[in-house]
Each structure stands twice: as structure tokens, then as C-alpha cells.
Scaffold this motif. Sequence first.
Motif, PDB file in Angstrom:
ATOM      1  N   GLY A   1       0.819  -1.309  -0.086  1.00 53.56           N
ATOM      2  CA  GLY A   1       0.011   0.068   0.004  1.00 53.56           C
ATOM      3  C   GLY A   1       0.795   1.182  -0.120  1.00 53.56           C
ATOM      4  N   PHE A   2       2.079   0.863   0.152  1.00 53.39           N
ATOM      5  CA  PHE A   2       2.993   2.268   0.304  1.00 53.39           C
ATOM      6  C   PHE A   2       4.389   1.668  -0.029  1.00 53.39           C
ATOM      7  CE2 PHE A   2       6.169   4.398   3.031  1.00 53.39           C
ATOM      8  CZ  PHE A   2       6.247   5.647   2.242  1.00 53.39           C
ATOM      9  N   VAL A   3       5.105   2.405  -1.070  1.00 55.51           N
ATOM     10  CA  VAL A   3       6.338   2.139  -1.601  1.00 55.51           C
ATOM     11  C   VAL A   3       7.325   3.342  -1.379  1.00 55.51           C
ATOM     12  CG1 VAL A   3       7.756   1.625  -3.545  1.00 55.51           C
ATOM     13  CG2 VAL A   3       5.510   0.616  -3.302  1.00 55.51           C
ATOM     14  N   GLN A   4       8.522   3.233  -0.719  1.00 51.73           N
ATOM     15  CA  GLN A   4       9.557   4.023  -0.644  1.00 51.73           C
ATOM     16  C   GLN A   4      10.719   3.591  -1.446  1.00 51.73           C
ATOM     17  OE1 GLN A   4      11.887   4.842   3.396  1.00 51.73           O
ATOM     18  NE2 GLN A   4      10.669   6.685   3.236  1.00 51.73           N
ATOM     19  N   VAL A   5      11.055   4.775  -2.128  1.00 51.36           N
ATOM     20  CA  VAL A   5      12.144   4.630  -3.089  1.00 51.36           C
ATOM     21  C   VAL A   5      13.342   5.564  -2.339  1.00 51.36           C
ATOM     22  CG1 VAL A   5      12.973   5.069  -5.427  1.00 51.36           C
ATOM     23  CG2 VAL A   5      10.626   4.774  -4.935  1.00 51.36           C
ATOM     24  N   MET A   6      14.469   4.800  -2.479  1.00 52.94           N
ATOM     25  CA  MET A   6      15.780   5.349  -1.957  1.00 52.94           C
ATOM     26  C   MET A   6      16.674   5.456  -3.155  1.00 52.94           C
ATOM     27  SD  MET A   6      15.961   3.464   1.691  1.00 52.94           S
ATOM     28  CE  MET A   6      17.342   4.073   1.935  1.00 52.94           C
ATOM     29  N   LYS A   7      17.050   6.638  -3.460  1.00 48.84           N
ATOM     30  CA  LYS A   7      18.082   6.985  -4.687  1.00 48.84           C
ATOM     31  C   LYS A   7      19.506   7.450  -3.820  1.00 48.84           C
ATOM     32  CE  LYS A   7      17.082   9.178  -8.241  1.00 48.84           C
ATOM     33  NZ  LYS A   7      16.994  10.440  -9.197  1.00 48.84           N
ATOM     34  N   SER A   8      20.369   6.552  -3.897  1.00 47.93           N
ATOM     35  CA  SER A   8      21.594   6.626  -3.212  1.00 47.93           C
ATOM     36  C   SER A   8      22.747   6.879  -4.129  1.00 47.93           C
ATOM     37  CB  SER A   8      21.859   5.664  -2.229  1.00 47.93           C
ATOM     38  OG  SER A   8      20.695   5.500  -1.311  1.00 47.93           O
ATOM     39  N   THR A   9      23.875   7.664  -3.635  1.00 48.78           N
ATOM     40  CA  THR A   9      25.056   7.875  -4.539  1.00 48.78           C
ATOM     41  C   THR A   9      26.161   7.789  -3.395  1.00 48.78           C
ATOM     42  OG1 THR A   9      24.688  10.258  -4.379  1.00 48.78           O
ATOM     43  CG2 THR A   9      24.091   9.332  -6.357  1.00 48.78           C
TER      44      THR A   9
ATOM     45  N   PRO B   1      28.615   2.046 -10.242  1.00 52.15           N
ATOM     46  CA  PRO B   1      29.664   1.275  -9.333  1.00 52.15           C
ATOM     47  C   PRO B   1      29.210   1.529  -7.926  1.00 52.15           C
ATOM     48  CG  PRO B   1      30.829   2.283 -11.042  1.00 52.15           C
ATOM     49  CD  PRO B   1      29.716   2.655 -11.333  1.00 52.15           C
ATOM     50  N   ASP B   2      28.757   2.786  -7.589  1.00 52.52           N
ATOM     51  CA  ASP B   2      28.539   3.339  -6.110  1.00 52.52           C
ATOM     52  C   ASP B   2      27.032   4.008  -6.160  1.00 52.52           C
ATOM     53  OD1 ASP B   2      28.874   5.796  -7.518  1.00 52.52           O
ATOM     54  OD2 ASP B   2      30.320   6.521  -6.034  1.00 52.52           O
ATOM     55  N   SER B   3      26.052   3.894  -7.083  1.00 52.82           N
ATOM     56  CA  SER B   3      24.938   4.339  -6.945  1.00 52.82           C
ATOM     57  C   SER B   3      23.652   3.406  -7.248  1.00 52.82           C
ATOM     58  CB  SER B   3      24.841   5.541  -7.984  1.00 52.82           C
ATOM     59  OG  SER B   3      24.858   4.955  -9.523  1.00 52.82           O
ATOM     60  N   CYS B   4      22.644   3.459  -6.379  1.00 48.91           N
ATOM     61  CA  CYS B   4      21.587   2.601  -6.572  1.00 48.91           C
ATOM     62  C   CYS B   4      20.326   3.121  -6.458  1.00 48.91           C
ATOM     63  CB  CYS B   4      21.704   1.154  -5.694  1.00 48.91           C
ATOM     64  SG  CYS B   4      21.980   1.785  -3.963  1.00 48.91           S
ATOM     65  N   VAL B   5      19.266   2.632  -6.873  1.00 46.77           N
ATOM     66  CA  VAL B   5      17.819   2.870  -6.494  1.00 46.77           C
ATOM     67  C   VAL B   5      17.309   1.847  -6.005  1.00 46.77           C
ATOM     68  CG1 VAL B   5      15.671   3.887  -7.280  1.00 46.77           C
ATOM     69  CG2 VAL B   5      17.777   4.594  -8.353  1.00 46.77           C
ATOM     70  N   GLU B   6      16.492   1.908  -4.725  1.00 45.02           N
ATOM     71  CA  GLU B   6      15.980   0.965  -3.918  1.00 45.02           C
ATOM     72  C   GLU B   6      14.421   1.209  -3.858  1.00 45.02           C
ATOM     73  OE1 GLU B   6      16.750  -2.062  -0.176  1.00 45.02           O
ATOM     74  OE2 GLU B   6      18.059  -0.416  -0.607  1.00 45.02           O
ATOM     75  N   PHE B   7      13.560   0.190  -4.158  1.00 48.01           N
ATOM     76  CA  PHE B   7      12.197   0.163  -3.820  1.00 48.01           C
ATOM     77  C   PHE B   7      11.976  -0.863  -2.824  1.00 48.01           C
ATOM     78  CE2 PHE B   7      12.574   1.917  -8.152  1.00 48.01           C
ATOM     79  CZ  PHE B   7      11.531   2.550  -8.472  1.00 48.01           C
TER      80      PHE B   7
ATOM     81  N   ILE C   1      27.299  -2.374   2.082  1.00 50.49           N
ATOM     82  CA  ILE C   1      25.939  -2.685   1.723  1.00 50.49           C
ATOM     83  C   ILE C   1      25.733  -4.092   1.887  1.00 50.49           C
ATOM     84  CG2 ILE C   1      24.121  -2.481  -0.046  1.00 50.49           C
ATOM     85  CD1 ILE C   1      24.126   0.177   1.316  1.00 50.49           C
ATOM     86  N   ALA C   2      26.498  -4.967   1.368  1.00 52.89           N
ATOM     87  CA  ALA C   2      26.364  -6.220   1.215  1.00 52.89           C
ATOM     88  C   ALA C   2      26.343  -6.946   2.589  1.00 52.89           C
ATOM     89  CB  ALA C   2      27.494  -6.802   0.230  1.00 52.89           C
TER      90      ALA C   2
END
Length: 197
Positions: A103-111, A145-151, A118-119
Motif C-alpha cells: 500500500g506504500f512504496v518508499q524509493v531510496m536513490k543513493s550515491t 559502481p556506487d549508485s543505486c535505487v531501491e524500491f 551494503i552487502a
Amino acid sequence: MFVQLIEGRARDAAEIKRLTEQWQKDLAPGATGYLGSTGGVTADGKAIAIARFESEASARANSDRPEQSAWWAEMSKHYDGDPSFTESTDVDEFLGGGSNDAGFVQVMKSTGVDRARIAKMDEQFAQFAPTRSDLLGAVRVWTGPDSCVEFIYFTSEADARAGEKQEVPADLQGMMEEADEVMKNTEYLDLTDPILH
């Protein structure tokens, strides 16, 4: 898995939602290798979505369909300017990945993130995740290499906010502090009306 990430500013959030749902109804059945999608528009008009395919070849075949081109020609009218497209085969899934029950999705855009750290934190968080009944799953797309987008998928926004206040076990408090440091260059996008398929 091959993922397409689409980002832009919404001119008309309602039309973006309507056309996305139309795609799911009319075009998705003919999209070979299509696995699912998540998207939405934030309160301040930022539109973001990911479409997941079995392979790059499947995604390209979908893009080449005349009906897909016609659909996108209409959809693009409802963005303020041209949206950006990012593609990746470097994808992590947690707790089974995305959930259409969210019912809710948070997106995290990280650099500027340290992938090795992280692993390590992912392994530690796996111990804590079962205590968060609001957390349904997550998909992380590496865009560099050091950026990601997480849902991150939650049962509801209210449940997610309550979960954030939940006390972390003492043996994992250090992990949470480290997470704050590792993810310090992060933009949060809240999708309170996510479009899921």
C-alpha cells in the motif's frame, strides 16, 4: 533480470496512472518476458517507475512493438519535459522482491555508497527483517559502481512509519548507525499511491 528505470516530472499524475493501468491491461499480456512493474508520483510531482523483464532482449522486443510506441507517444505527453531512462542487469531482491500487495512504496536513490559495506549490512538486516511485519520486500537496482535505487514495499504508510519507530535489537543498533553513514547521500521518494503489477 533486466530493469528499465524511468524518472521525470509529472505534468498530470492522474493520466500517468491511468495510462500505466491501461498498459497493464492491454499491452502487458503481449509483452514476452515481462515480469512486473512498480511506479508512482510523489506529492511534489516526481514520477519514477521500474519495469522488470527476464532479459534485455525481451525488453527490446517490447519496445519495438508498434502498440508500445503508440502508447508511449501518449504517455510522454503527461511528463514535464523528457523523462530519463536508465537500464541495469545488476539487481538485488530481498524477501522475494517486489510485492503487488503493498500500500506504500518508499524509493531510496543513493550515491557514493560502499557496495561491500551494503552487502554486509544486508546480511545483518536479514536477521531483523522478520520483526517488521510491515515490510513486504525490496528491489535494489544498481545504476553505477556506487549508485543505486531501491524500491521498498510496505503494507501501508502508517505501518511503515510505526515500524521506523520500532526499537532495534541491541546487537543490531551498530548496523543501523552504520546504515545512516553509508546511505547519507540518499534521496527519499514516497509513493503513497503506488501503481503495481
